[in-house]
Design an enzyme around this catalytic site. Structure first.
Site, PDB file in Angstrom:
ATOM      1  N   GLY A   1      32.140  46.653  38.564  1.00  0.00           N
ATOM      2  CA  GLY A   1      32.957  47.367  39.536  1.00  0.00           C
ATOM      3  C   GLY A   1      34.346  46.791  39.609  1.00  0.00           C
ATOM      4  O   GLY A   1      34.936  46.425  38.607  1.00  0.00           O
ATOM      5  N   VAL A   2      34.859  46.675  40.822  1.00  0.00           N
ATOM      6  CA  VAL A   2      36.223  46.205  41.019  1.00  0.00           C
ATOM      7  C   VAL A   2      36.338  44.755  40.587  1.00  0.00           C
ATOM      8  O   VAL A   2      35.517  43.922  40.935  1.00  0.00           O
ATOM      9  CB  VAL A   2      36.624  46.339  42.501  1.00  0.00           C
ATOM     10  CG1 VAL A   2      38.035  45.809  42.722  1.00  0.00           C
ATOM     11  CG2 VAL A   2      36.540  47.791  42.933  1.00  0.00           C
TER      12      VAL A   2
ATOM     13  N   VAL B   1      41.539  42.874  45.165  1.00  0.00           N
ATOM     14  CA  VAL B   1      41.497  44.079  44.335  1.00  0.00           C
ATOM     15  C   VAL B   1      42.616  43.973  43.309  1.00  0.00           C
ATOM     16  O   VAL B   1      43.732  43.551  43.635  1.00  0.00           O
ATOM     17  CB  VAL B   1      41.679  45.360  45.178  1.00  0.00           C
ATOM     18  CG1 VAL B   1      41.595  46.594  44.283  1.00  0.00           C
ATOM     19  CG2 VAL B   1      40.633  45.435  46.279  1.00  0.00           C
ATOM     20  N   VAL B   2      42.327  44.344  42.071  1.00  0.00           N
ATOM     21  CA  VAL B   2      43.314  44.333  41.009  1.00  0.00           C
ATOM     22  C   VAL B   2      43.673  45.773  40.662  1.00  0.00           C
ATOM     23  O   VAL B   2      42.789  46.606  40.441  1.00  0.00           O
ATOM     24  CB  VAL B   2      42.794  43.594  39.760  1.00  0.00           C
ATOM     25  CG1 VAL B   2      43.836  43.626  38.651  1.00  0.00           C
ATOM     26  CG2 VAL B   2      42.441  42.152  40.110  1.00  0.00           C
TER      27      VAL B   2
ATOM     28  N   LYS C   1      47.254  41.857  41.481  1.00  0.00           N
ATOM     29  CA  LYS C   1      46.113  41.404  42.268  1.00  0.00           C
ATOM     30  C   LYS C   1      46.525  41.306  43.731  1.00  0.00           C
ATOM     31  O   LYS C   1      47.398  40.528  44.095  1.00  0.00           O
ATOM     32  CB  LYS C   1      45.622  40.050  41.775  1.00  0.00           C
ATOM     33  CG  LYS C   1      44.442  39.502  42.570  1.00  0.00           C
ATOM     34  CD  LYS C   1      43.985  38.170  41.996  1.00  0.00           C
ATOM     35  CE  LYS C   1      42.835  37.590  42.793  1.00  0.00           C
ATOM     36  NZ  LYS C   1      42.355  36.310  42.249  1.00  0.00           N
TER      37      LYS C   1
ATOM     38  N   ASP D   1      36.225  29.831  38.503  1.00  0.00           N
ATOM     39  CA  ASP D   1      35.404  31.010  38.253  1.00  0.00           C
ATOM     40  C   ASP D   1      35.594  31.568  36.844  1.00  0.00           C
ATOM     41  O   ASP D   1      35.907  32.743  36.651  1.00  0.00           O
ATOM     42  CB  ASP D   1      35.745  32.082  39.299  1.00  0.00           C
ATOM     43  CG  ASP D   1      34.620  33.087  39.469  1.00  0.00           C
ATOM     44  OD1 ASP D   1      33.466  32.730  39.213  1.00  0.00           O
ATOM     45  OD2 ASP D   1      34.905  34.225  39.865  1.00  0.00           O
TER      46      ASP D   1
END
Length: 502
Positions: free
Chosen positions: A76-77, A84-85, A99, A193
């Site tokens: 998804g996003v 949100v990008v 972003k 991450d």
């Protein structure tokens, strides 16, 4: 005219596919794995870090339209929860990834700016570089180069596509190691991450590491776990991440590349210790890989996944080991990745200063280039001098061109138009350069339709002249005919690619 219409109207061009000229990529030869290694080169495009206004990024993303949200595979996003990008396009034509950070993630605006500028100082062809940010009110936005060929997760995990070739998997591992080494050498060894969604593919199919993971975020990293990432053991023990945490995550990435899926490191380590390598290998490869190289990668992954941080290799040693495993180094990445090649045209466009300047309507740069090039492209064009050559009008006509050139250099464009018009109407010489210079002068006097006529006339005189096509594109952009302008840019770039090959 090589299939281009000789009419004075550009309407003969068929509507082309929508093209966004990208920021200048490195040449394909510079990107070959055998040219890399320790001390990653910084031969990527030079551009300054920009503090954007919120209204600029709103315009670039069509008001942060949901249609511009970047999504990938089944995740998804993109981004951490709350982030949100968006895909966007800046005024100069560059495609960017914007972003939009979660509200409250950066309560200290100065801290956000300092962190963004620190990451924005990095410039490597192994990174999707951070080119700017925005900090207004509660808004915190990061702006990076847009990578058009999606993510490693998309190419590796989504079985609707052909499996990623073995040579490409080796190249991804190598380029990613180079990216980590570069970041470490610049004092940015901590990557947050790291997973398959952080590895992006540029317009040439080359893998790059997203810069977003280099920006320290103030969110509580213990409040969530990304869908496919396996945090390092020290994260579980202390809730903190260290520089070697990125090496641990790199080990999980090696497992992704080998297995074709995301598997728990503990399970993989058990199989590696038992030497059950084939049990782990991606069955989609159907044996199309080197067993010796695969075993070497499994052993390297095992070293990266050690619980004790001191037992993990550093980024420099990863680069050294992976360089020796590179296969098919002469094959371009877009071929190994299986993406359609837009490179031959777009590389020519971005290599050429005039094509790039016209694509982004940089009038200052266009003027400087036309002034510097002078009349060199008029050489060799057949001319027929009229009877006026033998009359007293000759000197005045030639003088009008000289005066026009002086006005053009001094940026007195209205006067330049008058002088060039006198020269053209004199009928002494059909000079495409004079038409192009008058074309640009018309643009500077807000007369785009007159400018377009001159650009087309220059092409009539010199059918294989990229300059005339690029100036047509600039005129069409000014007139709002973006599709036709993009076609002219492509035609000009195609001509230059053909010229360079010869």
């Amino acid at each position: 005219m090589g299939g281009r219409c000789s009419k004075f109207s550009p309407c003969c061009f068929p509507p082309p596919p929508r093209l966004r000229p990208p920021s200048a990529p490195p040449s394909s030869s510079d990107l070959r794995p055998e040219n890399g290694g320790e001390g990653e080169r910084e031969s990527c495009p030079s551009f300054s870090f920009t503090e954007f206004r919120l209204e600029q990024l709103e315009a670039a993303t069509s008001g942060f339209s949901p249609e511009n949200v970047v999504r990938d595979a089944d995740r998804g996003v993109l981004g951490v929860p709350g982030d949100v990008v968006y895909r966007g396009e800046l005024e100069d034509g560059r495609s960017v990834a914007v972003k939009r950070c979660e509200r409250g993630a950066w309560p200290d605006p100065q801290g956000f700016l300092e962190e963004a500028k620190s990451v924005g100082s990095l410039r490597s062809e192994r990174l999707a570089n951070l080119i700017g940010c925005c900090c207004e009110g509660d808004e915190r936005l990061l702006v990076a180069e847009f990578m058009p060929n999606e993510t490693l997760a998309r190419h590796l995990f989504l079985r609707k596509t052909p499996p990623m070739k073995w040579a490409m998997r080796l190249r991804v591992a190598y380029y990613l190691a180079q990216a980590l080494e570069y970041c470490s050498s610049k004092g940015k060894p901590l990557y947050h991450d790291l997973h398959a969604y952080r590895v992006l593919f540029d317009q040439d199919g080359n893998p790059r590491l997203s810069c977003f993971g280099l920006v320290k975020n103030n969110v509580d990293w213990r409040s969530y776990r990304t869908k496919l990432a396996f945090p390092s053991p020290e994260y579980f023990r202390t809730g903190t991440m260290s520089a070697t945490s990125a090496i641990y995550s790199f080990g999980t990435m090696l497992l992704d590349l080998l297995c074709g899926k995301n598997i728990p490191p503990a399970h993989a380590l058990d199989q590696i210790r038992s030497k059950n390598f084939l049990m782990l290998m991606d069955s989609a490869l159907e044996g199309q890989f080197s067993s010796a190289d695969a075993i070497e990668l499994f052993r390297l992954a095992s070293r990266c996944l050690q619980d004790e941080v001191r037992e993990r290799p550093n980024a420099k040693s990863l680069v050294t080991i992976l360089r020796s495993l590179q296969k098919e180094a002469e094959v371009p990445s877009h071929v190994l990745l299986g993406v359609k090649e837009e490179v031959s045209i777009t590389e020519a466009l971005v290599r050429t200063p005039l094509g790039q300047a016209c694509s982004r309507m940089d009038l200052t740069a266009i003027h400087e280039i036309l002034e510097t090039n002078g009349y060199e492209d008029d050489e060799g064009i057949g001319t027929e001098l009229s009877f006026q050559m033998w009359t007293k009008q000759l000197q005045e006509i030639l003088n009008s061109k000289t005066r026009g050139d002086a006005c053009f250099k001094a940026k007195e464009f209205a006067a330049a138009i008058d002088c060039y018009t006198q020269f053209i109407e004199g009928g002494l010489l059909a000079s495409p350069t004079v038409y192009v210079r008058r074309c640009f002068s018309y643009v500077m006097n807000d007369m785009p339709r007159e400018a377009l006529g001159d650009a087309v006339q220059a092409l009539v005189i010199f059918p294989d002249w990229p300059t005339a096509l690029y100036l047509q594109a600039a005129c069409l952009l000014r007139l709002g005919s973006e599709d036709q302008a993009n076609q002219c840019l492509r035609d000009g770039a195609s001509l230059e690619a053909k010229t360079n090959r010869h």
